[in-house]
Design a protein around this motif. Structure first.
Motif, short mmCIF file in Angstrom:
data_model
loop_
_atom_site.label_atom_id
_atom_site.label_comp_id
_atom_site.label_asym_id
_atom_site.label_seq_id
_atom_site.Cartn_x
_atom_site.Cartn_y
_atom_site.Cartn_z
N THR A 123 0.74 -1.48 -0.04
CA THR A 123 0.03 -0.12 -0.02
C THR A 123 0.82 1.21 0.05
N ALA A 124 0.24 2.39 -0.31
CA ALA A 124 1.02 3.70 -0.44
C ALA A 124 1.65 3.79 1.24
N ALA A 125 1.08 3.40 2.24
CA ALA A 125 1.64 3.44 3.32
C ALA A 125 2.70 2.45 3.97
N GLY A 126 2.99 1.68 3.12
CA GLY A 126 4.13 0.65 3.06
C GLY A 126 3.55 -0.74 3.87
N GLN A 127 2.31 -0.97 3.90
CA GLN A 127 1.82 -2.25 4.22
C GLN A 127 2.02 -3.43 3.13
N SER A 128 2.35 -4.42 3.44
CA SER A 128 2.56 -5.46 2.25
C SER A 128 1.36 -6.02 1.87
N ILE A 129 1.37 -6.39 0.52
CA ILE A 129 0.16 -6.76 -0.06
C ILE A 129 0.59 -8.25 -0.74
N LEU A 130 1.59 -8.40 -1.27
CA LEU A 130 2.04 -9.45 -2.02
C LEU A 130 3.52 -9.59 -2.37
N GLY A 131 4.01 -10.69 -2.16
CA GLY A 131 5.56 -10.74 -2.47
C GLY A 131 6.43 -11.25 -1.15
N PRO A 132 7.66 -11.28 -1.44
CA PRO A 132 8.33 -10.79 -2.74
C PRO A 132 7.95 -11.76 -3.92
N VAL A 133 7.91 -11.27 -5.03
CA VAL A 133 7.55 -12.02 -6.42
C VAL A 133 8.91 -12.16 -6.87
N ASN A 134 9.20 -13.34 -7.52
CA ASN A 134 10.51 -13.46 -8.19
C ASN A 134 10.19 -12.76 -9.64
N PRO A 135 11.51 -12.68 -10.28
CA PRO A 135 11.50 -12.20 -11.85
C PRO A 135 10.72 -13.24 -12.76
N ALA A 136 10.01 -12.67 -13.68
CA ALA A 136 9.17 -13.62 -14.39
C ALA A 136 8.23 -14.38 -13.72
N ALA A 137 7.70 -14.05 -12.62
CA ALA A 137 6.60 -14.74 -12.00
C ALA A 137 5.58 -13.80 -11.74
N PHE A 138 4.43 -14.31 -10.95
CA PHE A 138 3.21 -13.53 -10.40
C PHE A 138 2.90 -14.17 -9.16
N ALA A 139 2.30 -13.33 -8.49
CA ALA A 139 1.37 -13.67 -7.19
C ALA A 139 -0.06 -12.71 -7.41
N SER A 140 -1.15 -13.46 -6.68
CA SER A 140 -2.28 -12.81 -6.81
C SER A 140 -3.03 -13.04 -5.44
N ARG A 141 -4.20 -12.04 -5.18
CA ARG A 141 -4.75 -12.49 -3.90
C ARG A 141 -6.21 -11.74 -4.18
N ASP A 142 -7.28 -12.32 -3.52
CA ASP A 142 -8.44 -11.83 -3.68
C ASP A 142 -9.01 -10.92 -2.54
N VAL A 143 -9.40 -9.82 -2.84
CA VAL A 143 -9.45 -8.67 -1.82
C VAL A 143 -10.93 -8.10 -2.10
N ASN A 144 -11.31 -7.07 -0.92
CA ASN A 144 -12.60 -6.39 -1.11
C ASN A 144 -12.23 -5.32 -2.19
N ALA A 145 -13.37 -4.73 -2.75
CA ALA A 145 -13.51 -3.65 -3.65
C ALA A 145 -13.04 -2.56 -3.13
N VAL A 146 -11.92 -1.78 -3.51
CA VAL A 146 -11.45 -0.61 -2.97
C VAL A 146 -10.77 0.27 -3.98
N LYS A 147 -10.74 1.56 -3.61
CA LYS A 147 -10.12 2.52 -4.52
C LYS A 147 -8.77 2.74 -3.42
N MET A 148 -7.46 2.79 -4.26
CA MET A 148 -6.23 2.98 -3.47
C MET A 148 -4.88 3.25 -4.32
N PRO A 149 -4.09 3.91 -3.88
CA PRO A 149 -2.81 3.85 -4.77
C PRO A 149 -1.89 2.40 -4.20
N PHE A 150 -1.24 1.88 -5.06
CA PHE A 150 -0.09 0.96 -4.60
C PHE A 150 1.43 1.50 -4.99
N SER A 151 2.35 0.57 -4.43
CA SER A 151 3.69 0.87 -4.63
C SER A 151 4.37 -0.24 -4.81
#
Length: 204
Positions: A134-162
């Protein structure tokens, strides 16, 4: 529907992805059969990518991602910049083909089924493992290795990411709207020594 008819329909959908409104209508206006598999192409390079399926070509601009297309399960050949890439589609399968530095990397994904949630996915096309925060620094996903992906299902929301590594923020996004029943993919790209995030929204 017969296999050749589905292949032709998929070709048309792919051909129209460069025409946003027509492409969306062509892809999402059709109903996938029960034995369909899905795939899309992400062009992580800055140069346009030539894509051809079943003799039907189209061009995908640098940093762009095509919508998901579907075909009945089976073995197919996709051409990327003239290179033949065999792809196998199985019932219920889903994959993203990442084109970068002259080669394609297929990434298998879990289909999105919980339509009461929004799905957030991070695709790391950079050279180092990266995390989504999150913009506040809270971890959401990862660390994700190069050429890889990760996902999670979350509640609907509007927010910036980093995205960043070791507590260092490398790139940020504007506020992103996560909608129920929709997959939002964040593709992390490295270009000219800079880290960029491309946001792709996909109804499912």
């Amino acid at each position: 529907m017969k296999k050749w008819m589905m292949s032709a329909a998929m070709s048309v959908a792919l051909l129209l992805t460069t025409q946003v409104q027509a492409g969306d209508a062509a892809l999402y206006g059709a109903i996938a059969p029960a034995n369909a598999g899905f795939f899309r192409v992400m062009n992580a390079d800055s140069a346009p990518l030539s894509v051809e399926f079943n003799g039907k070509p189209f061009t995908l601009a640098g940093g762009n991602c095509s919508p998901y297309a579907f075909a009945v399960e089976g073995d197919y050949t996709l051409k990327l910049n003239g290179q033949s890439l065999p792809i196998k589609l199985s019932k219920g399968s889903q994959q993203t083909l990442l084109w970068q530095a002259g080669k394609a990397t297929p990434i298998s994904e879990q289909p999105f089924k919980d339509k009461a949630k929004a799905r957030l996915a991070l695709y790391n096309l950079a050279a180092d493992p990266l995390s989504l925060q999150t913009a506040a620094g809270q971890s959401i996903l990862g660390p994700v290795n190069p050429a890889a992906f990760a996902s999670r299902d979350v509640n609907a929301v509007k927010m910036p990411f980093s995205v960043g590594k070791g507590g260092q923020v490398l790139a940020s996004t504007a506020p992103v709207v996560l909608k129920r029943g929709q997959v939002t993919s964040l593709f992390v790209l490295s270009a000219g020594g800079q880290t960029k995030v491309s946001v792709v929204e996909t109804p499912q």
